[in-house]
Structure formats: C-alpha cells, structure tokens
Design a protein around this motif. Sequence first.
Motif, PDB file in Angstrom:
ATOM      1  N   TYR A  74       0.773  -1.268   0.154  1.00 42.39           N
ATOM      2  CA  TYR A  74       0.057   0.020  -0.158  1.00 42.39           C
ATOM      3  C   TYR A  74       0.994   1.242  -0.092  1.00 42.39           C
ATOM      4  O   TYR A  74       0.293   2.511   0.189  1.00 42.39           O
ATOM      5  CB  TYR A  74      -1.042   0.104   1.099  1.00 42.39           C
ATOM      6  N   GLY A  75       2.269   1.206  -0.171  1.00 44.02           N
ATOM      7  CA  GLY A  75       2.983   2.241  -0.012  1.00 44.02           C
ATOM      8  C   GLY A  75       3.635   2.305   1.284  1.00 44.02           C
ATOM      9  O   GLY A  75       3.538   1.711   2.333  1.00 44.02           O
ATOM     10  N   HIS A  76       4.314   3.608   1.316  1.00 47.03           N
ATOM     11  CA  HIS A  76       4.903   4.069   2.770  1.00 47.03           C
ATOM     12  C   HIS A  76       4.180   5.344   3.435  1.00 47.03           C
ATOM     13  O   HIS A  76       4.660   6.079   3.948  1.00 47.03           O
ATOM     14  CB  HIS A  76       6.455   4.284   2.499  1.00 47.03           C
ATOM     15  N   PHE A  77       2.999   5.587   3.131  1.00 44.94           N
ATOM     16  CA  PHE A  77       2.292   6.720   3.591  1.00 44.94           C
ATOM     17  C   PHE A  77       2.226   6.875   4.965  1.00 44.94           C
ATOM     18  O   PHE A  77       2.031   7.867   5.641  1.00 44.94           O
ATOM     19  CB  PHE A  77       0.901   6.711   2.954  1.00 44.94           C
ATOM     20  N   ARG A  78       2.264   5.677   5.612  1.00 43.02           N
ATOM     21  CA  ARG A  78       2.073   5.696   7.368  1.00 43.02           C
ATOM     22  C   ARG A  78       3.604   6.361   7.774  1.00 43.02           C
ATOM     23  O   ARG A  78       3.282   6.501   9.007  1.00 43.02           O
ATOM     24  CB  ARG A  78       1.891   4.465   7.790  1.00 43.02           C
ATOM     25  N   ALA A  79       4.653   6.454   6.963  1.00 42.05           N
ATOM     26  CA  ALA A  79       5.765   7.130   7.652  1.00 42.05           C
ATOM     27  C   ALA A  79       5.502   8.284   8.289  1.00 42.05           C
ATOM     28  O   ALA A  79       6.414   8.666   9.357  1.00 42.05           O
ATOM     29  CB  ALA A  79       6.914   7.211   6.536  1.00 42.05           C
ATOM     30  N   HIS A 204      -3.757   5.967  17.627  1.00 40.35           N
ATOM     31  CA  HIS A 204      -5.073   5.636  17.207  1.00 40.35           C
ATOM     32  C   HIS A 204      -4.993   5.339  15.697  1.00 40.35           C
ATOM     33  O   HIS A 204      -5.750   4.336  15.238  1.00 40.35           O
ATOM     34  CB  HIS A 204      -5.948   6.746  17.338  1.00 40.35           C
ATOM     35  N   ARG A 205      -4.364   6.079  14.757  1.00 35.20           N
ATOM     36  CA  ARG A 205      -4.123   5.858  13.441  1.00 35.20           C
ATOM     37  C   ARG A 205      -3.403   4.425  13.105  1.00 35.20           C
ATOM     38  O   ARG A 205      -3.666   3.727  12.213  1.00 35.20           O
ATOM     39  CB  ARG A 205      -3.432   6.991  12.540  1.00 35.20           C
ATOM     40  N   LEU A 206      -2.318   4.438  13.991  1.00 34.47           N
ATOM     41  CA  LEU A 206      -1.401   3.234  13.709  1.00 34.47           C
ATOM     42  C   LEU A 206      -2.151   1.902  14.076  1.00 34.47           C
ATOM     43  O   LEU A 206      -1.693   0.830  13.645  1.00 34.47           O
ATOM     44  CB  LEU A 206      -0.287   3.523  14.496  1.00 34.47           C
ATOM     45  N   THR A 207      -3.137   1.982  15.068  1.00 31.33           N
ATOM     46  CA  THR A 207      -3.836   0.674  15.460  1.00 31.33           C
ATOM     47  C   THR A 207      -5.178   0.544  14.717  1.00 31.33           C
ATOM     48  O   THR A 207      -6.026   0.019  15.120  1.00 31.33           O
ATOM     49  CB  THR A 207      -4.092   0.754  17.195  1.00 31.33           C
ATOM     50  N   ASP A 208      -5.231   0.952  13.377  1.00 29.14           N
ATOM     51  CA  ASP A 208      -6.316   1.215  12.416  1.00 29.14           C
ATOM     52  C   ASP A 208      -7.527   1.700  13.123  1.00 29.14           C
ATOM     53  O   ASP A 208      -8.658   1.461  12.869  1.00 29.14           O
ATOM     54  CB  ASP A 208      -6.488  -0.128  11.926  1.00 29.14           C
ATOM     55  N   ILE A 231     -25.950  -2.811   2.681  1.00 28.12           N
ATOM     56  CA  ILE A 231     -24.691  -2.990   3.082  1.00 28.12           C
ATOM     57  C   ILE A 231     -24.393  -3.898   4.020  1.00 28.12           C
ATOM     58  O   ILE A 231     -24.759  -3.677   5.281  1.00 28.12           O
ATOM     59  CB  ILE A 231     -24.349  -1.244   3.416  1.00 28.12           C
ATOM     60  N   LYS A 232     -23.403  -4.712   4.134  1.00 27.35           N
ATOM     61  CA  LYS A 232     -23.295  -5.788   4.979  1.00 27.35           C
ATOM     62  C   LYS A 232     -22.014  -5.407   5.874  1.00 27.35           C
ATOM     63  O   LYS A 232     -22.011  -5.692   7.046  1.00 27.35           O
ATOM     64  CB  LYS A 232     -23.006  -7.160   4.410  1.00 27.35           C
ATOM     65  N   ASP A 233     -21.212  -4.599   5.444  1.00 26.53           N
ATOM     66  CA  ASP A 233     -19.973  -4.262   6.193  1.00 26.53           C
ATOM     67  C   ASP A 233     -19.368  -3.040   5.610  1.00 26.53           C
ATOM     68  O   ASP A 233     -19.027  -2.953   4.342  1.00 26.53           O
ATOM     69  CB  ASP A 233     -19.076  -5.558   6.436  1.00 26.53           C
ATOM     70  N   VAL A 234     -18.994  -2.172   6.388  1.00 31.30           N
ATOM     71  CA  VAL A 234     -17.867  -1.016   5.976  1.00 31.30           C
ATOM     72  C   VAL A 234     -16.874  -1.020   6.980  1.00 31.30           C
ATOM     73  O   VAL A 234     -16.988  -0.609   8.258  1.00 31.30           O
ATOM     74  CB  VAL A 234     -18.709   0.140   5.888  1.00 31.30           C
ATOM     75  N   LYS A 235     -15.704  -1.095   6.542  1.00 36.70           N
ATOM     76  CA  LYS A 235     -14.375  -0.804   7.286  1.00 36.70           C
ATOM     77  C   LYS A 235     -13.396   0.151   6.713  1.00 36.70           C
ATOM     78  O   LYS A 235     -13.477   0.331   5.529  1.00 36.70           O
ATOM     79  CB  LYS A 235     -13.657  -2.023   7.478  1.00 36.70           C
ATOM     80  N   LEU A 244      -8.386   4.210   3.483  1.00 32.63           N
ATOM     81  CA  LEU A 244      -8.457   2.796   2.583  1.00 32.63           C
ATOM     82  C   LEU A 244      -9.789   2.210   3.188  1.00 32.63           C
ATOM     83  O   LEU A 244     -10.104   2.262   4.513  1.00 32.63           O
ATOM     84  CB  LEU A 244      -7.331   2.010   3.302  1.00 32.63           C
ATOM     85  N   VAL A 245     -10.724   1.732   2.192  1.00 30.77           N
ATOM     86  CA  VAL A 245     -12.150   1.383   2.812  1.00 30.77           C
ATOM     87  C   VAL A 245     -12.170   0.087   2.018  1.00 30.77           C
ATOM     88  O   VAL A 245     -11.978  -0.102   0.931  1.00 30.77           O
ATOM     89  CB  VAL A 245     -13.251   2.346   2.088  1.00 30.77           C
ATOM     90  N   ASP A 246     -12.755  -0.770   3.025  1.00 28.79           N
ATOM     91  CA  ASP A 246     -13.338  -2.031   2.478  1.00 28.79           C
ATOM     92  C   ASP A 246     -14.954  -2.178   2.730  1.00 28.79           C
ATOM     93  O   ASP A 246     -15.237  -1.913   4.061  1.00 28.79           O
ATOM     94  CB  ASP A 246     -12.484  -3.273   3.331  1.00 28.79           C
ATOM     95  N   VAL A 247     -15.552  -2.579   1.559  1.00 31.20           N
ATOM     96  CA  VAL A 247     -16.845  -2.644   1.551  1.00 31.20           C
ATOM     97  C   VAL A 247     -17.622  -3.893   1.288  1.00 31.20           C
ATOM     98  O   VAL A 247     -17.063  -4.336   0.261  1.00 31.20           O
ATOM     99  CB  VAL A 247     -17.471  -1.279   0.733  1.00 31.20           C
ATOM    100  N   VAL A 248     -18.473  -4.366   1.902  1.00 32.27           N
ATOM    101  CA  VAL A 248     -19.400  -5.353   1.464  1.00 32.27           C
ATOM    102  C   VAL A 248     -20.853  -5.260   1.094  1.00 32.27           C
ATOM    103  O   VAL A 248     -21.546  -4.552   2.001  1.00 32.27           O
ATOM    104  CB  VAL A 248     -19.314  -6.711   2.428  1.00 32.27           C
ATOM    105  N   ILE A 249     -21.301  -5.389  -0.088  1.00 33.22           N
ATOM    106  CA  ILE A 249     -22.690  -5.106  -0.292  1.00 33.22           C
ATOM    107  C   ILE A 249     -23.334  -6.031  -0.895  1.00 33.22           C
ATOM    108  O   ILE A 249     -22.643  -7.125  -1.495  1.00 33.22           O
ATOM    109  CB  ILE A 249     -22.607  -3.941  -1.409  1.00 33.22           C
ATOM    110  N   GLU A 250     -24.676  -6.066  -0.886  1.00 33.08           N
ATOM    111  CA  GLU A 250     -25.654  -7.014  -1.483  1.00 33.08           C
ATOM    112  C   GLU A 250     -26.092  -6.314  -2.608  1.00 33.08           C
ATOM    113  O   GLU A 250     -26.778  -5.166  -2.332  1.00 33.08           O
ATOM    114  CB  GLU A 250     -26.562  -7.610  -0.681  1.00 33.08           C
ATOM    115  N   VAL A 251     -26.380  -6.927  -3.777  1.00 26.89           N
ATOM    116  CA  VAL A 251     -27.158  -6.435  -5.016  1.00 26.89           C
ATOM    117  C   VAL A 251     -28.222  -7.618  -5.394  1.00 26.89           C
ATOM    118  O   VAL A 251     -28.113  -8.843  -4.838  1.00 26.89           O
ATOM    119  CB  VAL A 251     -25.937  -6.399  -6.201  1.00 26.89           C
ATOM    120  N   ASP A 252     -28.783  -7.340  -6.285  1.00 28.41           N
ATOM    121  CA  ASP A 252     -29.967  -8.224  -6.908  1.00 28.41           C
ATOM    122  C   ASP A 252     -29.328  -9.494  -7.374  1.00 28.41           C
ATOM    123  O   ASP A 252     -28.405  -9.524  -8.266  1.00 28.41           O
ATOM    124  CB  ASP A 252     -30.628  -7.487  -7.946  1.00 28.41           C
ATOM    125  N   GLY A 253     -29.668 -10.630  -6.844  1.00 25.51           N
ATOM    126  CA  GLY A 253     -29.042 -12.002  -7.159  1.00 25.51           C
ATOM    127  C   GLY A 253     -29.137 -12.222  -8.742  1.00 25.51           C
ATOM    128  O   GLY A 253     -28.612 -13.067  -9.266  1.00 25.51           O
TER     129      GLY A 253
END
Length: 296
Positions: A74-79, A204-208, A231-235, A244-253
């Motif tokens: 993800y790069g070195h942005f946390r430096a 706080h940031r370094l521990t996500d 929306i099942k989950d958003v982190k 950085l965002v992680d999303v879990v969604i439901e759509v029409d099957g």
Amino acid sequence: MNAYEEIRKGERGAWVSIVAYLVLSAFKLICGYLFASSALLADGFNNLTDIVASVAVLIGLRISQKPPDSDHAYGHFRAETVAALIASFIMAMVGLQVLVEAVRSWYEGNFVAPNLWSAAVAVVCALVMLGVYRYNHRLAKQINSQALMAAAKDNRSDAWVSIGAAIGIIGAQFGLPWLDKVAAIAVGLLICKTAWEIFRDSTHRLTDGFDQKELTDLRSSVARVPGVEMIKDVKARVHGSHVLVDVVIEVDGGLSLIEGHQICDRVEERLKRSHNIMHVHVHVEPKMEEGTTGSP
C-alpha cells in the motif's frame, strides 16, 4: 494531482514552518535571556520542539513518497504518522523540562519583573506565526493533507502561546512579577498537552482506529449508489493522510456479473470523488430472497 504530487506540494508548508521556527526560537531565546523573561524563554523552547515536529513531518513526507514495494503493497504513507509519534515523545520531554525549570524558579523566589520589550517580542512573533498558520492552513485544504493541517493547527497554538507569554510579561509590570512564572508554567503545560494529543492521534491511526462519524458518512454514501440493495459491512483505516476502505454490499441476485461489477465501480467512484478515498475494495454478494438459503 495524484497522492505523491500532493505530498511533494505539502513539503513546502513543512519547510515554511521549519524556517519560521528556527528564526523565532533563536529570537525568543536571545531576548528571553536579555530581558529576563521566563515566559519568553519557555515560548522559545516550545518553538524548538516545534522544529523537531516539523522536521519529523518533513521526513515522514519524504519517506511517504517511496513507491509500493514487495514489503509495502500500500506504499509508505504511514511513515509520517510514525514520525509524528516520535516527535510527540520529544515534545513531552521538553515540555516537562520547561515545567520543572519554571517550578524550580518559583520556589527559589526569583520573582524579577521582565523587561517590557520582551512583551513586544512575543506579540511580533505571534503575528508571524499567525501568518504561517494561514499559509499552511490554506495549502492543507488545497491538497487535503491531514498532516499539514495538524502542523497548521500547531502554528496557531504557538501564536496563542506567544500571546499568553505577552500577557504574563505585561502583568509582571504591574506589581505581579510572579505572573511571568505562571505564564511559563502554562506554556509548559501546553507543550505537554500538544504532545499528548499528537501521541493519542498517532497511536489511534497506527492501530487502525477510525472516526465513527466519518464511517457513518461513508456508509451513507454507499447506500445512495443505485443498485446497492444492502450494506453488510464497511471498514476503514487511515494510511498516512489517506483512507483505505473495505465494503461488502448485496445486490440483486439476478444481475449479471458485468452488472454487479458496474455497481462496484460506481461505489468506488463515489467514495473516491466525495470523500477523497485513496483505495476502495468492494466485495459484492447476491441478495438472498426470504426463505432461501445460501452461503454468505
């Protein structure tokens, strides 16, 4: 402007802060000794810690520009966050030193009214720092840099510290020489408070850790994307000055794979456009009808 170009542009603000703090700290320390002002000396030591913090931000910005590699996908942005954490420890040590010296001077009974010129020095330095604050604040908003915005807020707090020192010095001229010592103690406490805030934010940031209100805003934006049934989950987590965002969604099957993928693209586009998100990962699942079973 991509993330790396923004970081390079943000270096200008760090350099402005470093130069300003170098000049002002030397000016305050010299005048503090000449005019016998504890408050002005404490303010000068405060600016020395700010030099360290600004250099740490600059180093962090430089390291953050390194491209992703096999160990840092993800790069070195946390430096810059790590550098800020180190700077917070240095600031805390200097703040404690200022407090110990001010309290020692208090108990020794060395209540000498400082020269009034030291108040003028503090006021001039406060005006300079307000100018640096306005420059960095405008630049931080332009490039959306959280690190530079934090530096700008530190510039503003330093201006208020100088004004507080001037108040203590002027008060000492009216038969209250102990007020100069009180101002020095207040400056020491402010240094420690700033160090604690930087430490708390960095850890706080370094521990996500992530602000719940911002997470709610992200969820609301995803919910408004056409085709998102649930929306099942958003982190989310902070990566330097980016998110950085992680999303879990439901759509029409009943949708095709291509249609589901298009919905994912719309989610990514909206979050990046509306919230300046650096990276979005969307996982799509079919919405199950009531009465049916299936693996999540």
